[in-house]
Design an enzyme around this catalytic site. Structure first.
Site, PDB file in Angstrom:
ATOM      1  N   ARG A  46      20.723  19.604 -24.805  1.00 28.97           N
ATOM      2  CA  ARG A  46      20.500  19.022 -23.832  1.00 28.97           C
ATOM      3  C   ARG A  46      21.204  17.757 -23.927  1.00 28.97           C
ATOM      4  O   ARG A  46      21.212  16.841 -24.889  1.00 28.97           O
ATOM      5  CB  ARG A  46      19.076  18.763 -23.727  1.00 28.97           C
ATOM      6  N   GLU A  91       4.603  14.520 -26.308  1.00 27.89           N
ATOM      7  CA  GLU A  91       4.850  16.063 -25.920  1.00 27.89           C
ATOM      8  C   GLU A  91       5.621  16.677 -26.953  1.00 27.89           C
ATOM      9  O   GLU A  91       6.765  16.290 -27.150  1.00 27.89           O
ATOM     10  CB  GLU A  91       5.632  16.109 -24.555  1.00 27.89           C
ATOM     11  N   ARG A 144      14.230  12.468 -29.518  1.00 28.80           N
ATOM     12  CA  ARG A 144      15.344  13.125 -28.411  1.00 28.80           C
ATOM     13  C   ARG A 144      16.665  13.088 -29.003  1.00 28.80           C
ATOM     14  O   ARG A 144      17.394  12.014 -28.964  1.00 28.80           O
ATOM     15  CB  ARG A 144      15.013  11.898 -27.136  1.00 28.80           C
ATOM     16  N   ARG A 182      11.832  17.555 -33.631  1.00 20.66           N
ATOM     17  CA  ARG A 182      10.811  16.650 -33.093  1.00 20.66           C
ATOM     18  C   ARG A 182       9.525  16.954 -33.729  1.00 20.66           C
ATOM     19  O   ARG A 182       8.835  15.915 -34.132  1.00 20.66           O
ATOM     20  CB  ARG A 182      10.406  16.853 -31.571  1.00 20.66           C
ATOM     21  N   SER A 198       5.372  22.517 -24.083  1.00 21.03           N
ATOM     22  CA  SER A 198       5.203  22.631 -22.457  1.00 21.03           C
ATOM     23  C   SER A 198       4.977  24.129 -21.998  1.00 21.03           C
ATOM     24  O   SER A 198       5.925  24.965 -22.326  1.00 21.03           O
ATOM     25  CB  SER A 198       6.341  22.030 -21.710  1.00 21.03           C
TER      26      SER A 198
END
Length: 438
Positions: A260, A349, A275, A390, A352
């Site tokens: 990403r 987070e 990130r 993460r 999801s």
């Protein structure tokens, strides 16, 4: 993509416009409705012209020579008219398709109305959050002390937000991913290592394009894209298929690298592992019958899988129902699982869990044969099982000990050859199971 035939109903158009506002999307439902009506009008004109053409053609066959000359001139005019209308129809259909691809799905009534994650509805907590104290360091310093991650050296040749998991860091990540994959496999999910380089149609079909094109990496010579989640590939496995009812439910556990750009996050979370541009993830995807109650149960089952992983890793977390402003274009209902990260002093987070209804299956043309003999678009759902690096943030920080070592959660130890404590001196060979061939 929505069922465009519903645009005949002004109430649906209003509902679609409200959905866009709730999701904070730049989308005009009235413009879509106008495009639909424009196409309908042209279709009507084409049908009427072809009907006249058919009538004249029949008259031409039965006419005498003098009359045929007149009819032939009329047929030529109508033929030119049909050709012109066909060009208009093609443009109108392209415009309708373009706008429809940008239309949102309508949020589930259970989704709290709100603009940001501050409006999420927290429904439960698990575990006791650990606060940072003077004896603790954050995951970046801890990873450096233990030799788990190369930050500077990786960024030297790969750029910002790039890392290299090294030594025991690579083995620890492998262990976490393997545990999650095994858990899903035991629970009936089929393991898949799917392609991560896909054509544009797969990105469009799963709803990541056209709105998310800026966040994807493109291989220009191949005209293909690197996926940001294996969900794209797992759903696309059944693109353009008519499934049997007995095929459903289909449940996949995908394990892959993901990529990403993080296009909308410049300057945010640039330190450490939170990130990064490349990461590895075990993803859950379900393809089920088109049934709202069944979808709700399936979503809770996916959520339970993720919570089980976090409990096994002994990490405090909370579950929240995402507000409408936090939902993506195709999501109908989303749960966010946020894991406590001591150095960030907050829940952040890590998972999801989303239901899409028939949003992805319409775009990907995934249907099944119903018990009544007809066909219907399937429903799709997905959820993270675990994503690394993460997850290493809470894993390292929460389990660090006063002497600088890290305690390995009991459930993870079998994947690290029984290791209970990770130190800077732990040889990588000790983390490899003894059954490896000499």
């Amino acid at each position: 993509m929505i069922n465009v035939q519903l645009l005949r109903d002004p109430a649906f158009v209003d509902q679609l416009g409200r959905a866009a506002k709730l999701k904070r999307m730049d989308f005009d439902a009235n413009e879509l409705s106008a495009a639909f009506e424009a196409r309908r009008k042209i279709v009507g004109l084409v049908d009427e012209a072809r009907a006249r053409q058919k009538t004249l053609s029949k008259s031409f066959r039965d006419a005498d020579a003098d009359t045929r000359a007149t009819l032939q001139a009329q047929l030529t005019l109508i033929s030119d008219e049909v050709k012109g209308l066909t060009v208009q129809l093609s443009a109108a259909e392209e415009r309708l398709h373009e706008l429809a691809l940008r239309a949102p799905s309508i949020p589930d009534p259970a989704a709290p109305v709100g603009a940001t994650d501050e409006d999420n509805e927290v429904i439960r907590h698990w575990g006791e959050p650990r606060q940072m104290d003077p004896t603790m360091v954050d995951h970046v310093e801890l990873a450096r002390q233990l030799g788990l991650v190369e930050f500077d050296r990786a960024q030297k040749f790969a750029g910002s937000r790039s890392i290299a998991l090294t030594g025991n860091g690579a083995l620890l990540t492998r262990a976490v991913l393997a545990m999650a994959l095994d858990l899903l496999t035991v629970r009936g999910f089929r393991p898949v290592m799917p392609p991560v380089l896909v054509r544009e149609e797969a990105m469009v079909g799963t709803g990541y394009f056209p709105l998310g094109v800026e966040d994807a990496y493109k291989a220009d010579r191949e005209d293909r894209y690197l996926v940001g989640t294996s969900e794209v590939s797992l759903v696309s496995l059944h693109r353009d298929e008519l499934l049997s009812l007995s095929d459903l439910p289909i449940r996949y556990a995908g394990i892959s690298s993901c990529f990403r750009r993080e296009a909308g996050s410049h300057g945010r979370d640039t330190r450490g592992l939170y990130r990064v541009h490349q990461f590895d993830k075990v993803e859950q995807v379900s393809i089920i019958e088109a049934d709202d109650e069944l979808s709700a149960r399936e979503q809770l089952a996916l959520l339970d899988n993720s919570e089980t992983v976090l409990k096994a890793l002994e990490l405090p977390y909370r579950v929240a129902v995402a507000s409408t402003g936090e939902m993506g274009q195709g999501q109908r209902l989303k749960y966010e699982v946020e894991t406590w990260m001591p150095s960030r002093d907050t829940y952040s987070e890590t998972h999801s869990c989303s239901s899409f209804g028939d949003f992805q299956s319409r775009r990907s043309n995934i249907k099944y044969r119903t018990s009544a003999g007809g066909t219907a678009f399937a429903y799709t759902l997905n959820n993270t099982a675990v994503a690394s690096p993460r997850i290493l943030i809470p894993l390292l920080e929460h389990h660090q000990q006063a002497d600088g070592s890290v305690r390995i959660p009991t459930a993870l130890r079998p994947y690290l050859n029984g290791l209970s404590t990770l130190t800077a001196e732990t040889p990588s060979s000790e983390l490899v199971p003894a059954y490896v061939p000499a």
